[in-house]
Structures are given as C-alpha cells and as structure tokens.
Scaffold this motif. Structure first.
Motif, short mmCIF file in Angstrom:
data_model
loop_
_atom_site.label_atom_id
_atom_site.label_comp_id
_atom_site.label_asym_id
_atom_site.label_seq_id
_atom_site.Cartn_x
_atom_site.Cartn_y
_atom_site.Cartn_z
N ALA A 1 36.64 33.95 38.01
CA ALA A 1 37.05 33.29 39.40
C ALA A 1 36.76 34.31 40.58
CB ALA A 1 38.64 32.97 39.31
N LYS A 2 36.24 35.41 40.48
CA LYS A 2 35.97 36.45 41.46
C LYS A 2 37.07 36.78 42.36
CE LYS A 2 31.29 34.55 41.72
NZ LYS A 2 30.63 35.87 40.87
N LEU A 3 38.21 36.77 41.76
CA LEU A 3 39.52 37.08 42.47
C LEU A 3 39.56 38.68 43.14
CD1 LEU A 3 42.54 36.49 43.04
CD2 LEU A 3 43.18 37.78 40.96
N PHE A 4 38.81 39.36 42.66
CA PHE A 4 38.90 40.73 43.34
C PHE A 4 37.77 41.08 44.10
CE2 PHE A 4 41.22 41.14 39.17
CZ PHE A 4 42.37 41.19 39.64
N ASP A 5 36.68 40.36 44.47
CA ASP A 5 35.92 40.17 45.06
C ASP A 5 36.25 40.70 46.66
OD1 ASP A 5 34.11 39.71 43.63
OD2 ASP A 5 33.38 37.93 44.57
N PRO A 6 37.29 40.28 47.43
CA PRO A 6 37.81 40.89 48.62
C PRO A 6 37.86 42.43 48.63
CG PRO A 6 38.98 39.11 48.20
CD PRO A 6 38.18 39.34 46.98
N ILE A 7 38.29 43.20 47.64
CA ILE A 7 38.56 44.46 47.47
C ILE A 7 36.94 45.10 47.55
CG2 ILE A 7 39.36 46.48 46.03
CD1 ILE A 7 41.24 44.60 44.90
N LEU B 1 44.87 26.52 32.93
CA LEU B 1 45.05 25.30 33.43
C LEU B 1 44.67 25.39 34.74
CD1 LEU B 1 48.56 24.85 32.06
CD2 LEU B 1 46.39 23.60 31.42
N VAL B 2 44.58 26.17 35.63
CA VAL B 2 44.20 26.36 36.93
C VAL B 2 42.92 26.34 36.98
CG1 VAL B 2 44.41 27.36 39.26
CG2 VAL B 2 46.37 27.20 37.85
N ASN B 3 42.25 27.17 36.43
CA ASN B 3 40.85 27.58 36.52
C ASN B 3 39.84 26.79 35.73
OD1 ASN B 3 40.43 30.02 38.62
ND2 ASN B 3 42.22 30.44 37.06
N GLY C 1 48.17 50.53 32.03
CA GLY C 1 46.72 51.01 31.97
C GLY C 1 45.62 49.94 32.04
N THR C 2 46.12 48.98 30.97
CA THR C 2 45.30 47.84 30.90
C THR C 2 44.91 47.09 32.39
OG1 THR C 2 45.83 47.33 28.72
CG2 THR C 2 44.73 45.43 29.77
N THR C 3 46.14 46.81 33.07
CA THR C 3 46.05 46.14 34.11
C THR C 3 45.24 46.92 35.15
OG1 THR C 3 48.07 45.05 33.95
CG2 THR C 3 47.27 45.10 36.22
N SER C 4 45.52 48.31 35.47
CA SER C 4 44.81 49.10 36.32
C SER C 4 43.27 49.20 35.74
CB SER C 4 45.51 50.58 36.08
OG SER C 4 46.71 50.55 36.40
N TYR C 5 42.81 49.34 34.56
CA TYR C 5 41.44 49.31 34.46
C TYR C 5 40.82 47.96 34.62
CZ TYR C 5 42.08 53.78 31.84
OH TYR C 5 42.28 54.98 31.67
N MET C 6 41.29 46.86 34.75
CA MET C 6 40.92 45.59 34.74
C MET C 6 40.67 45.58 36.26
SD MET C 6 40.31 43.76 32.13
CE MET C 6 41.06 43.34 30.42
N ILE C 7 41.36 45.87 37.13
CA ILE C 7 41.30 45.70 38.46
C ILE C 7 40.28 46.81 39.08
CG2 ILE C 7 42.43 46.12 40.75
CD1 ILE C 7 45.23 45.41 39.42
N ILE C 8 40.37 47.80 38.63
CA ILE C 8 39.36 48.95 38.93
C ILE C 8 37.80 48.48 38.73
CG2 ILE C 8 38.51 51.33 38.85
CD1 ILE C 8 41.58 51.93 38.26
N GLY D 1 39.79 38.33 32.17
CA GLY D 1 38.31 37.73 32.04
C GLY D 1 38.41 36.75 33.15
N VAL D 2 39.40 35.62 33.05
CA VAL D 2 39.44 34.43 33.78
C VAL D 2 39.44 34.83 35.15
CG1 VAL D 2 40.80 32.50 34.27
CG2 VAL D 2 40.44 32.84 31.98
N MET D 3 40.13 35.86 35.58
CA MET D 3 40.37 36.47 36.87
C MET D 3 39.03 36.84 37.51
SD MET D 3 43.34 35.56 37.94
CE MET D 3 43.43 34.26 36.76
N MET D 4 38.29 37.50 36.53
CA MET D 4 37.04 38.09 36.98
C MET D 4 35.87 36.87 37.09
SD MET D 4 36.42 41.82 35.16
CE MET D 4 37.02 41.34 33.45
#
Length: 432
Positions: free
Chosen positions: A76-82, A265-267, A114-121, A71-74
């Motif tokens: 931060a728009k981490l996967f926008d390049p994909i 801590l980073v975001n 599975g959780t990681t995969s679904y989150m990324i997709i 959720g934090v990664m989303m």
C-alpha cells in the motif's frame, strides 16, 4: 568437558554458516544435535527440542503475522512519505542517506520491537538503496546496531526489562546513569553510518543519482503521488498498533493478528485478492518462521543440556579473585560473545544472576552488572538467536554469513565503544 562441547557447537555452527558449507536452517539444527549426541544426550534430544520449540513458538507466530501485516502495508506504499523526506534532505548523497538510515533506526527502535523496526526501516530505505546501487547490508548493519543499543538498553525494550526484573532493580536508577553512554554510542553509530556512506560514493550509479535529484527537484518522483483514503486508514491503523504495542494492552501476537485481518479487509476487500496477498507474502514469512523454530531447537538443546551454563562458568573462572573489582568490565566483555550466541532468556535469567551474585561479594551494585550485560544486545542483533534478524535478512534477500562478514567488525566496535563510554560516564566502575 561440557563447556568444550558447547564452544565446539557454537564454533562449528559459525564456521558452517560463514563459509557457506550449509544454510543457516540446516547448520543451526545439525550442529547442536550432532554435539549433543556426542556428549551422550541422544535419548533426551526429543524433550530438549520440544522445550526449545515451546520457548520460540509465540515469537514464530508473532513474526508470521508481523511479516504479513507489514507486507500489506508495503504494498500500500504506506511508508513512502518517509522515503520522500529522506530523499529531499539527502539529494541522492549516499552519506546523507546512510546517516538518515541511522537516525530513523534509532527513532523506531524506541518502540522495542525488532520486527516492526526492521519493517519500517526497510520499507523507507530499501527502494532508495536499490535505485542508487548502495550496498543494502549497510541498512542491516546500521539498523541492527541501533536496535541493539536502544531497544536492548531501555527499560521497556525487553532485554533490560529481564535484567531489571531478575536482579530486582529500580528501573530509574538503572537507566538514568546509562543515558550519557547511550547518547555517546548513538553518536558512534552515526559516525559509522557516515563512514559507510562515504565508502559508497564511488559505487553509486551517478546516472541514477542525477535522475533522482531531478525527480525530487521537479516534484515528479513516484512518492509524490497523493495519498488515498486507504493510506490514511493504514497510517492510523499502524499508529494505533504501535501505541497498543507500547502500552502493552494485549499480547503482541493478538495485536498483529487483529491488525492483519483489518489490513486485509481495508486494502483487499475482494476474497480472491486477500488470498493472493497472503500467498505473495507467505514467500517471505514461511522461511522466517522456519528459522525461528530452528533457533528454538538450537537454544533448547544448548540450554537443557547444561552447555550454556557450563560455558558461562568456564568464562567466569577466568577472573582471578584479586581482580574481582573488574567484574562489571568482565561482564560487559563476555556479554559480547554470549549475547551473539545466546537467547536473551538464557543470558539474563541464567547467566546474569550468577555474575551479579559474584559481584556483590566485592561490593559492586547489581545495577552495574545489568548495565554491563546489555552491551551484548548489540552483538545479539546479528546472532542466530535474534528472531527479528531473519526478517531483516529476508527483506534484504541476504544470507546470514554474508551479513555477519560485513557487519561483525562494526558491531564489535560499537560494543567496545559502549563499554568505553559506560566507564567514562561512570555507568560501570573498574575500581573497587
């Protein structure tokens, strides 16, 4: 009698969910409790429930922190390049987008989680689907089939690992013969994605497609924003997390707890921002954890009451002695419904050894039973015992019954295709 009660439990749960008579959370608890009481297991329900909860507790904690982390990664728009790459290649065409969903799903499924995969997709594709008004259930269907096939069949994916360990197999011998049928089934899933994409061409918002195409062409789409230092840190942290996950250097729960703390801590270095982020994503995390715990109640009662074993024995009794050479095929076929309803532990540790022992009496190697058993992983990914499924449905904001109605025929088709390709390539035999 116990097998009848078990099938009645499974059937009532499915009907209640698919006809929307009850939420999945209510049905998955009420159905086994009701039939367990009818079968005379009332006094033992407490122990059965606790047994099931102990089994899923680590998964529930893992999912909690995985949802919070991604959720934090989303945010931060981490996967926008994909998304950016897919958009440029697709040019707004739903067929290319759906096929791209399948390609990415198969790639990320290699990490086995599975959780990681679904989150990324979902992070990569859901914004595109929403913008173009493509049915998001296509994401769920394609992702579930891909994860079930790749993660469910590879020796490091978890399900096959159980089969290899319980049947004492050599992982290389098991896997090498399976690769051709895996590749052919991947092609089948890509074909399904193509068909589903074509079905969406008449439903997409043409104005949105034109707008999106223009944004891509002119380089004005929002994902063309330049990455910040936080983007690079987030990317490095996520890659490190996946590497450590695959390497198995620590339990997944520990990895995700640590990664989530660093991500916060980073975001969100400010104290109040950290609290707001947790509250925001807890809305998605808590329902998922509740459903996983409810699934533990479901499998705990069915397993400890003996219903699962009774159902398996009943199915096994259908095979005549004269057809013993067909046990690999029979295993693959019954793996479809059993995989749908059962936990992987129950199937691979409880049912598969029984089938393998029976097959050995006909000179059939345990490798064939293991390969046949993983067929059910495709159907498992849309069943109530699949913990990551609740994450996927939460991200898409869809309920279980709606998803299963949409996906069931495609999933069964993929299972049958996998069986056919295994027979074609010799991964399993149908002759003595």
């Amino acid at each position: 009698m116990l097998a009848v009660v078990g099938f009645a439990t499974l059937g009532s749960f499915m009907v209640a969910v698919m006809r929307r008579w009850a939420t999945a959370f209510v049905a998955i608890i009420c159905a086994p409790v009701l039939f367990a009481v009818i079968a005379g297991f009332g006094p033992d329900l407490g122990d059965m429930v606790m047994s099931g909860l102990k089994t899923v507790a680590p998964t529930a904690v893992l999912l909690l922190f995985a949802v919070l982390y991604f959720g934090v990664m989303m945010d931060a728009k981490l996967f926008d390049p994909i998304s950016k790459l897919i958009l440029r290649l697709s040019k707004g065409d739903p067929v290319r987008i759906c096929v791209g969903t399948a390609v990415l799903s198969m790639a990320v499924a290699l990490d086995g989680d599975g959780t990681t995969s679904y989150m990324i997709i979902c992070s990569a594709f859901l914004p595109i689907y929403k913008k173009l008004k493509i049915n998001p259930l296509i994401i769920a269907t394609v992702a579930a089939m891909s994860l079930g096939l790749i993660s469910g069949s590879t020796p490091w994916g978890g399900a096959a690992t159980r089969a290899i360990s319980v049947l004492q197999l050599d992982a290389t011998e098991y896997f090498v013969s399976l690769i051709p049928s895996l590749a052919l089934t991947c092609a089948f899933i890509l074909a399904v994605a193509y068909i589903l994409g074509r079905s969406q061409r008449k439903h997409v918002d043409e104005a949105a497609v034109a707008e999106l195409a223009a944004e891509i062409k002119n380089g004005t789409h929002h994902i063309d924003e330049r990455p910040t230092w936080r983007t690079w840190v987030n990317a490095g942290l996520t890659i490190l997390l996946l590497v450590l996950l695959i390497a198995g250097v620590a339990p997944l729960v520990v990895l995700f707890i640590g990664a989530f703390v660093i991500a916060l801590l980073v975001n969100h270095p400010e104290l109040h921002a950290q609290g707001e982020s947790i509250k925001r994503h807890a809305v998605s995390a808590v329902p998922v954890v509740m459903l996983v715990l409810a699934a533990g109640v479901f499998t705990g009662i069915l397993s400890d009451s003996g219903m699962i074993q009774a159902m398996a024995d009943a199915l096994l009794s259908i095979v005549p002695t004269s057809m013993g050479a067909l046990l690999p095929l029979f295993t693959a076929i019954i793996a479809i419904p059993l995989g749908f309803f059962m936990s992987n532990d129950a199937f691979f540790f409880g049912i598969l050894p029984v089938l393998s022992e029976s097959a050995s009496q006909y000179g059939i190697h345990a490798n064939e039973i293991a390969r046949a058993g993983v067929v059910g992983q495709i159907s498992h990914m849309i069943g109530p015992a699949s913990a990551p499924l609740w994450v996927l449905l939460g991200l898409l904001k869809k309920d279980l019954g709606e998803f299963q109605k949409f996906s069931i025929l495609w999933v069964v088709g993929a299972c049958l295709a996998f069986i056919g390709f295994q027979i074609l390539t010799g991964a399993i035999s149908v002759t003595g």
